[in-house]
Design a protein around this motif. Structure first.
Motif, mmCIF file in Angstrom:
data_model
loop_
_atom_site.group_PDB
_atom_site.id
_atom_site.type_symbol
_atom_site.label_atom_id
_atom_site.label_comp_id
_atom_site.label_asym_id
_atom_site.label_seq_id
_atom_site.Cartn_x
_atom_site.Cartn_y
_atom_site.Cartn_z
ATOM 1 N N VAL A 38 0.862 -1.181 0.000
ATOM 2 C CA VAL A 38 0.000 0.000 0.000
ATOM 3 C C VAL A 38 0.900 1.234 0.000
ATOM 4 O O VAL A 38 1.842 1.323 0.797
ATOM 5 N N PRO A 39 0.653 2.192 -0.910
ATOM 6 C CA PRO A 39 1.469 3.412 -0.939
ATOM 7 C C PRO A 39 1.476 4.106 0.428
ATOM 8 O O PRO A 39 0.465 4.116 1.141
ATOM 9 N N ALA A 40 2.596 4.702 0.764
ATOM 10 C CA ALA A 40 2.796 5.300 2.090
ATOM 11 C C ALA A 40 1.719 6.306 2.460
ATOM 12 O O ALA A 40 1.334 6.387 3.627
ATOM 13 N N ASN A 41 1.218 7.086 1.514
ATOM 14 C CA ASN A 41 0.223 8.117 1.823
ATOM 15 C C ASN A 41 -1.115 7.824 1.166
ATOM 16 O O ASN A 41 -1.834 8.746 0.773
ATOM 17 N N TYR A 42 -1.480 6.576 1.077
ATOM 18 C CA TYR A 42 -2.727 6.180 0.424
ATOM 19 C C TYR A 42 -3.938 6.721 1.193
ATOM 20 O O TYR A 42 -4.024 6.593 2.405
ATOM 21 N N GLY A 43 -4.855 7.345 0.457
ATOM 22 C CA GLY A 43 -6.096 7.843 1.049
ATOM 23 C C GLY A 43 -5.900 8.978 2.029
ATOM 24 O O GLY A 43 -6.766 9.244 2.856
ATOM 25 N N GLY A 44 -4.746 9.649 1.973
ATOM 26 C CA GLY A 44 -4.472 10.747 2.906
ATOM 27 C C GLY A 44 -4.025 10.279 4.276
ATOM 28 O O GLY A 44 -3.886 11.079 5.197
ATOM 29 N N LEU A 45 -3.785 8.975 4.428
ATOM 30 C CA LEU A 45 -3.308 8.418 5.693
ATOM 31 C C LEU A 45 -1.879 7.919 5.516
ATOM 32 O O LEU A 45 -1.426 7.681 4.396
ATOM 33 N N ASP A 46 -1.173 7.726 6.612
ATOM 34 C CA ASP A 46 0.207 7.261 6.579
ATOM 35 C C ASP A 46 0.238 5.756 6.868
ATOM 36 O O ASP A 46 0.005 5.330 7.994
ATOM 37 N N TRP A 47 0.514 4.978 5.833
ATOM 38 C CA TRP A 47 0.575 3.514 5.931
ATOM 39 C C TRP A 47 2.016 3.023 6.042
ATOM 40 O O TRP A 47 2.271 1.821 5.996
ATOM 41 N N SER A 48 2.977 3.917 6.162
ATOM 42 C CA SER A 48 4.394 3.566 6.066
ATOM 43 C C SER A 48 4.947 2.811 7.274
ATOM 44 O O SER A 48 6.044 2.277 7.203
#
Length: 189
Positions: A38-48
């Motif tokens: 999942v991209p680090a900034n997916y959906g405006g959230l930080d998934w990193s």
């Protein structure tokens, strides 16, 4: 006086505008469009913080709730590796889960570094079930806790951006009226 009346008339309109802007966001993971992290900034959230993996295709018991894609945590990850952060406070509604029997999931919700709520626990199956956060306050960090990380799939992650309360908008307008009144008095001198 006209400015004050205008501000009072606009207060309900602005409050409704803020309320309309507070519609829920549901991340379906289908728009990522490919298997992979999942991209680090997916959906405006930080998934990193973790290694959330997006995947599609039929894979029982990891059934998607909607569309074709859903996400899974890394196999045997620590709960901390499932941390999802928000730079601005949000209201978190919950998400849909499927997976292996016994791969129970629970949300731990944080705000400004403090644990503010823990959801109920869900035991997933091949039929997706919704796990509600059970908390209506603001959060800025969500941890998906499970004794069997990597053995469940998460889909349709739903949250709402925090917006000012109508009282806050009214207070701002009252302040604006006060400042404009002082400016008018000064201009008359």
């Amino acid at each position: 006086m006209k400015q004050q009346l205008l501000a009072l008339a606009l207060a309900p309109v602005l409050a409704l505008s803020f309320a309309a802007a507070a519609s829920a966001t549901t991340l379906t993971f289908d728009d990522i469009g490919a298997d992979g992290f999942v991209p680090a900034n997916y959906g405006g959230l930080d998934w990193s913080q973790g290694d959330w993996f997006n995947f599609g295709g039929a894979q029982d018991p990891y059934t998607a709730h909607s569309g074709d894609y859903r996400v899974a945590s890394g196999f045997l990850d620590a709960d901390a590796a499932t941390t999802i952060r928000s730079a601005t406070p949000i209201h978190f509604d919950g998400a849909w889960f499927s997976g292996l029997d016994g791969a129970t999931v629970t949300f731990n919700l944080y705000y400004q570094g403090a644990l503010v709520a823990t959801s109920a626990t869900l035991d997933p199956s091949s039929t997706p079930s919704f796990l509600a956060s059970g908390y209506s306050g603001l959060v800025d960090q969500i941890v998906v806790a499970s004794p069997a990380q990597g053995s469940y799939a998460m889909d349709d992650f739903t949250f709402t951006a925090a917006v000012p309360e109508p009282q806050t908008v009214a207070l701002m307008l009252a302040g604006l009226c006060f400042v404009s009144g002082i400016a008018r008095v000064r201009n008359r001198r």
